[in-house]
Scaffold this active site. Sequence first.
Site, short mmCIF file in Angstrom:
data_model
loop_
_atom_site.label_atom_id
_atom_site.label_comp_id
_atom_site.label_asym_id
_atom_site.label_seq_id
_atom_site.Cartn_x
_atom_site.Cartn_y
_atom_site.Cartn_z
N GLY A 14 49.90 31.18 35.25
CA GLY A 14 49.74 30.53 34.04
C GLY A 14 50.28 31.18 32.98
O GLY A 14 50.41 31.97 32.83
N ARG A 75 53.14 27.72 40.16
CA ARG A 75 52.33 28.52 41.52
C ARG A 75 52.96 28.05 42.70
O ARG A 75 52.77 27.06 42.95
CB ARG A 75 50.89 28.19 41.23
CG ARG A 75 50.26 28.80 39.81
CD ARG A 75 48.75 29.14 40.01
NE ARG A 75 48.32 29.79 39.04
CZ ARG A 75 47.52 29.30 37.60
NH1 ARG A 75 47.42 28.12 37.70
NH2 ARG A 75 47.10 29.96 36.84
N ASP A 106 47.88 38.69 38.35
CA ASP A 106 47.97 39.20 39.76
C ASP A 106 48.70 38.36 40.92
O ASP A 106 48.91 39.01 41.62
CB ASP A 106 46.60 39.85 39.84
CG ASP A 106 45.67 38.70 39.70
OD1 ASP A 106 45.86 37.42 39.38
OD2 ASP A 106 44.43 38.64 39.83
N THR A 129 49.13 37.38 30.89
CA THR A 129 48.08 36.26 31.15
C THR A 129 47.25 36.29 30.01
O THR A 129 46.71 37.51 29.22
CB THR A 129 47.43 36.54 32.28
OG1 THR A 129 46.14 35.93 32.43
CG2 THR A 129 47.24 38.10 32.58
N ASP A 131 44.09 36.14 30.37
CA ASP A 131 42.79 36.78 30.79
C ASP A 131 42.60 38.19 30.63
O ASP A 131 41.56 38.49 30.54
CB ASP A 131 42.66 36.42 32.23
CG ASP A 131 42.95 35.04 32.79
OD1 ASP A 131 42.66 34.10 31.82
OD2 ASP A 131 43.22 34.51 33.97
N ASP A 133 42.99 40.55 32.41
CA ASP A 133 42.31 41.12 33.58
C ASP A 133 43.19 42.03 34.46
O ASP A 133 42.85 42.13 35.52
CB ASP A 133 41.67 40.11 34.38
CG ASP A 133 42.94 38.92 35.04
OD1 ASP A 133 43.94 39.03 34.35
OD2 ASP A 133 42.61 38.34 35.88
N ARG A 175 39.14 33.05 34.10
CA ARG A 175 39.16 32.75 35.46
C ARG A 175 37.96 33.77 36.01
O ARG A 175 36.93 33.44 35.53
CB ARG A 175 40.29 33.44 36.13
CG ARG A 175 40.69 32.99 37.42
CD ARG A 175 41.84 33.41 38.15
NE ARG A 175 43.07 33.12 37.50
CZ ARG A 175 43.80 31.84 38.08
NH1 ARG A 175 43.11 31.31 38.91
NH2 ARG A 175 44.72 31.47 37.49
O1 F6P Z 1 45.22 32.66 34.38
C1 F6P Z 1 45.09 32.11 33.32
C2 F6P Z 1 44.27 30.81 33.27
O2 F6P Z 1 44.22 30.16 32.10
C3 F6P Z 1 42.86 31.12 33.71
O3 F6P Z 1 42.05 31.30 32.48
C4 F6P Z 1 42.26 29.77 34.25
O4 F6P Z 1 41.28 29.98 35.00
C5 F6P Z 1 43.48 29.24 34.76
O5 F6P Z 1 44.72 29.92 34.22
C6 F6P Z 1 43.53 27.80 34.67
O6 F6P Z 1 44.90 27.50 35.43
P1 F6P Z 1 45.49 25.86 35.50
O7 F6P Z 1 46.23 25.92 34.33
O8 F6P Z 1 46.25 26.05 36.66
O9 F6P Z 1 44.33 24.85 35.50
#
Ligand code: F6P
Length: 326
Positions: A14, A75, A106, A129, A131, A133, A175
């Site tokens: 992300g 990804r 991660d 990120t 998050d 985390d 997340r």
């Molecule tokens: O890891 C960053 C994040 O924005 C999380 O907070 C969220 O759960 C996820 O990515 C969303 O991913 P995507 O953009 O692939 O829907």
Amino acid sequence: MSTLKSVGLLTSGGDAPGMNAAIRAVVRGCIYHNLRIFGIRRGYQGMIDDDIEEMQSNSVSNIIQTGGTILKSARSMEFKTAEGRKKAFENLRKRGIDALVVIGGDGTFTGARIFGEEYDMPIVGIPGTIDNDLYGTDYTIGYDTALNTVVEAVDKIRDTATAHSRLFFIEVMGRDAGFLALRSGIASGAEAILVPEVKTDYTQLNHFLENGFKKSKTSSIVLVAEGDEIGGAIKIAEKVGKAHPEYDVRVTILGHIQRGGSPSAFDRVSASRLGVSAVEALLAGKRSIMVGLSNKEVIHTPFSQALKNKKALNPQLLELTNILSI
Ligand code: F6P
């Protein structure tokens, strides 16, 4: 004396505001230290697809203030396969790229750890990120900007919530972690904050609804981390709405607005420091580590540690919520 000559750089997972500031710092840090620097587009997938181009100092002009990532992100499922990683390595080898800097979370570091071991390649990670985390850094790049985005949005929702005496459940990203929800909840004066790290206590929530919202009838904001075991803001709002049909309940899911926007000064400075530190770590012979910020100092944490350990929420902040929401 380092034998390092060429570095590859990618952003993966992300995106997060401040990634561009980190890209800029890595590119300029490399050039400053007489290293060639290659930008790899779309994360590990671009490495497999040979979407790689050499960067110059002016490739990163005018980007410190922009959100997203000029290298784009993805990804990659293919990078999870041995064949995918082999293709990726061959593309690096043919250009003489002998080390990597990867910016992400991660998932990004899991890929880096496997690839680094498999092909004996020095890799340094930069935590990027929203998050926050990641173990091994107090703050990840993007977290501070996202925090401010959430607070600004909640402030606006508060205006309309107060005008209609409504009870709002606002879902924020993160997340399976509650850092964004907890800190933004405190900063926006949320009446309750639900995070995955703490089991949702209905009795406490009900107590608050009965004694706070019902009595004051002004407005109430409950921040819900998307990873809360309750199943998100919609589920909890449904449950509360059924139990209290007298309340005017609404739900807002903030979504990807939290990932965009111009990075805060804090994120820009962190990204600049970590970007240059990543290059210097490679020059010092470090590998399979993440650079991070701990007590305002740059520290190195092996990928294995950063991935294995779970960063804990600050218990003092959790306690603060209980005190402030009476
Ligand atoms: O890891 C960053 C994040 O924005 C999380 O907070 C969220 O759960 C996820 O990515 C969303 O991913 P995507 O953009 O692939 O829907």
